[in-house]
Design an enzyme around this catalytic site. Structure first.
Site, PDB file in Angstrom:
ATOM      1  N   CYS A 191      -2.889  -2.547   8.728  1.00 26.71           N
ATOM      2  CA  CYS A 191      -3.424  -1.493   7.700  1.00 26.71           C
ATOM      3  C   CYS A 191      -4.223  -0.514   8.170  1.00 26.71           C
ATOM      4  O   CYS A 191      -3.993   0.650   7.849  1.00 26.71           O
ATOM      5  CB  CYS A 191      -4.424  -2.597   6.899  1.00 26.71           C
ATOM      6  SG  CYS A 191      -3.435  -3.842   6.065  1.00 26.71           S
ATOM      7  N   GLY A 225      -7.953  -1.747  14.596  1.00 25.64           N
ATOM      8  CA  GLY A 225      -6.354  -1.827  14.649  1.00 25.64           C
ATOM      9  C   GLY A 225      -5.863  -2.664  13.577  1.00 25.64           C
ATOM     10  O   GLY A 225      -6.569  -2.822  12.346  1.00 25.64           O
ATOM     11  N   THR A 253       0.812  -1.258   0.287  1.00 23.25           N
ATOM     12  CA  THR A 253       0.176   0.031  -0.046  1.00 23.25           C
ATOM     13  C   THR A 253       0.964   1.310  -0.098  1.00 23.25           C
ATOM     14  O   THR A 253       1.783   1.378   0.793  1.00 23.25           O
ATOM     15  CB  THR A 253      -0.929   0.082   1.266  1.00 23.25           C
ATOM     16  OG1 THR A 253      -1.768  -1.286   1.346  1.00 23.25           O
ATOM     17  CG2 THR A 253      -1.879   1.188   1.284  1.00 23.25           C
ATOM     18  N   LYS A 287      -7.055   1.273  -2.659  1.00 20.10           N
ATOM     19  CA  LYS A 287      -6.805   0.870  -1.487  1.00 20.10           C
ATOM     20  C   LYS A 287      -6.903   1.622  -0.472  1.00 20.10           C
ATOM     21  O   LYS A 287      -7.764   1.167   0.653  1.00 20.10           O
ATOM     22  CB  LYS A 287      -5.281   0.262  -1.443  1.00 20.10           C
ATOM     23  CG  LYS A 287      -4.946  -0.653   0.051  1.00 20.10           C
ATOM     24  CD  LYS A 287      -5.827  -1.718  -0.057  1.00 20.10           C
ATOM     25  CE  LYS A 287      -5.471  -2.432   1.348  1.00 20.10           C
ATOM     26  NZ  LYS A 287      -4.026  -2.996   1.330  1.00 20.10           N
TER      27      LYS A 287
END
Length: 433
Positions: free
Chosen positions: A258, A255, A124, A202
């Site tokens: 990511c 949490g 990402t 994303k």
């Protein structure tokens, strides 16, 4: 499908799943890491990551010869048709994504990539990273492609092989189409687009989920104050196809590896173009508030003062099905409890070893011994199957705080304990006069 020669740089959660799954699709995959001991373990078929089906895929890939593990990317990429960058992009200073690992690999391999080899970001990365990589490589014959992952820990192999969608973005349409073709054996919608849009997909997806989770935690708080039941409210919401049932379970906060870093990164991306992303900032603030509300709930269960309170904790991983502690809300709540003077004994079926400030045990019944309160922080199914009558006998206190609404309140009541969930009416045991 024509088998492609693929190199995957990084054998962490995303990289190892990507490599093993691509090999299972028939491609010849070389996975690269800088850790020699890790490469040796993987070459022997030993997988440290707790992920259903991954060890089996790695074993099959090794046996077939389609999957290999090596140290050093520079030599590995010299005959590759595609190189996937699956290196960490953690939260950096100020909340922006830290791209040092991506940049280091790009500098290492840029001049030895074979002409036409696609350089693919699976990690990402912020919008504009593809352009940045293209500038660093400085070669017009090397297309840069964004192919973000949408893997959930605990179901990553299933998610990879049964995707909702495959997103591939590049300013080189031919290269994007080729990367999309690597997945042609999978029945999935494929979105071919420009690099910036693919990079933003994303973040947009993850941050939407974070907002949804913060929203349901806020509704749960309203339920407690208004006398409603969050399980009924979310059931009623979930029948609406525009909303759906997923990510409607309240808890101690969101949490994992990511959502925290991606929400922070998107706020910074927005700031870079002078946009105040107030909605996302509010979701982040609500997540912190939810943790604090959970701590307050636990404090109330022990009489208001946490200093010296003995607390039994069930669950430390950020969610069931994984041993990942990164930005775990369970660990965040536990850390606050420790800082306020509580004495914690914790158990998680996938987490062992030492954790600062608490005692980690290997038997769930040990957390109840002399506990003033037992707190469920991760939704492991095995906690539902515990002998709660025995748990009650071990406890000094009489309350279970179930931050995941995992347990059957009546079952807890039947053994003489009180049950307190999130967004649900508290269930108290009757005391005979």
């Amino acid at each position: 499908m024509t088998a492609a020669r693929i190199v995957v740089v990084g054998t962490g959660y995303v990289g190892l799943t990507t490599g093993a799954c691509l090999a299972s699709l028939g491609h010849r995959v070389t996975c690269v890491d800088v850790d020699q001991a890790k490469v040796a373990r993987l070459s022997a078929g030993r997988v440290d990551i707790l992920e259903p089906g991954l060890s089996e895929l790695v074993a099959r890939g090794l046996t077939s010869g389609r999957l290999t593990f090596v140290v050093g990317a520079r030599e590995a990429v010299q005959d590759a048709e595609g190189v996937f960058l699956c290196v960490p992009t953690p939260m950096g200073a100020g909340g922006s994504a830290d791209l040092r690992a991506v940049e280091a690999v790009t500098e290492e391999i840029g001049d030895v990539l074979p002409s036409g080899c696609a350089l693919i970001t699976k990690s990402t990365v912020p919008v504009g990273t593809s352009r940045r990589i293209r500038e660093m490589v400085g070669r017009s014959d090397i297309p840069v492609v964004s192919n973000p992952e949408f893997l959930r820990e605990g179901t990553a192999v299933v998610d990879f092989l049964n995707p909702d969608r495959i997103v591939v973005g590049s300013d080189d349409r031919e290269a994007a189409t080729w990367v999309g073709s690597l997945y042609e054996d999978l029945a999935s919608a494929t979105v071919i687009c420009d690099a910036a849009s693919a990079e933003l997909v994303k973040y947009a997806a993850n941050c939407f989920l974070a907002v949804k989770l913060s929203y349901v935690n806020s509704i749960a708080e309203l339920c407690e104050r208004l006398g409603a039941d969050i399980t009924v409210v979310t059931e009623g919401m979930g029948y609406d196809r525009r909303i759906g049932r997923s990510f409607l379970k309240p808890g101690p906060g969101w949490g994992g590896s990511c959502l925290p870093k991606d929400t922070s990164a998107l706020v910074k991306i927005a700031e870079s173009v002078q946009y105040d992303f107030g909605l996302l900032n509010s979701a982040i603030e609500e997540n912190i508030a939810q943790r604090d509300r959970v701590v307050a709930k636990i404090a109330g269960a022990v009489g208001g003062t946490l200093n010296g309170a003995r607390i039994g904790v069930l669950g430390l991983a950020f969610k069931a099905g994984t041993n990942d502690l990164r930005d775990s809300p369970a660990l965040a709540v536990s850390s606050v409890l420790c800082a306020l003077g509580a004495e914690l004994t914790a158990y998680d079926p996938a987490v062992g070893g030492e954790i600062a400030g608490m005692t980690v045990v290997d038997d769930p019944y040990q957390v109840a011994k002399a506990a003033d309160v037992v707190v469920v922080l991760t939704e492991w199914d095995e906690f539902k199957r515990l002998d709660w009558s025995y748990m009650a006998e071990q406890m000094d206190g009489d309350t279970v705080v179930d931050t995941r609404n995992l347990l059957d309140p009546q079952a807890i009541l039947d053994v003489g304990l009180c049950w307190q969930g999130i967004g649900r009416p508290r269930v108290r045991r009757e005391v005979n006069a």
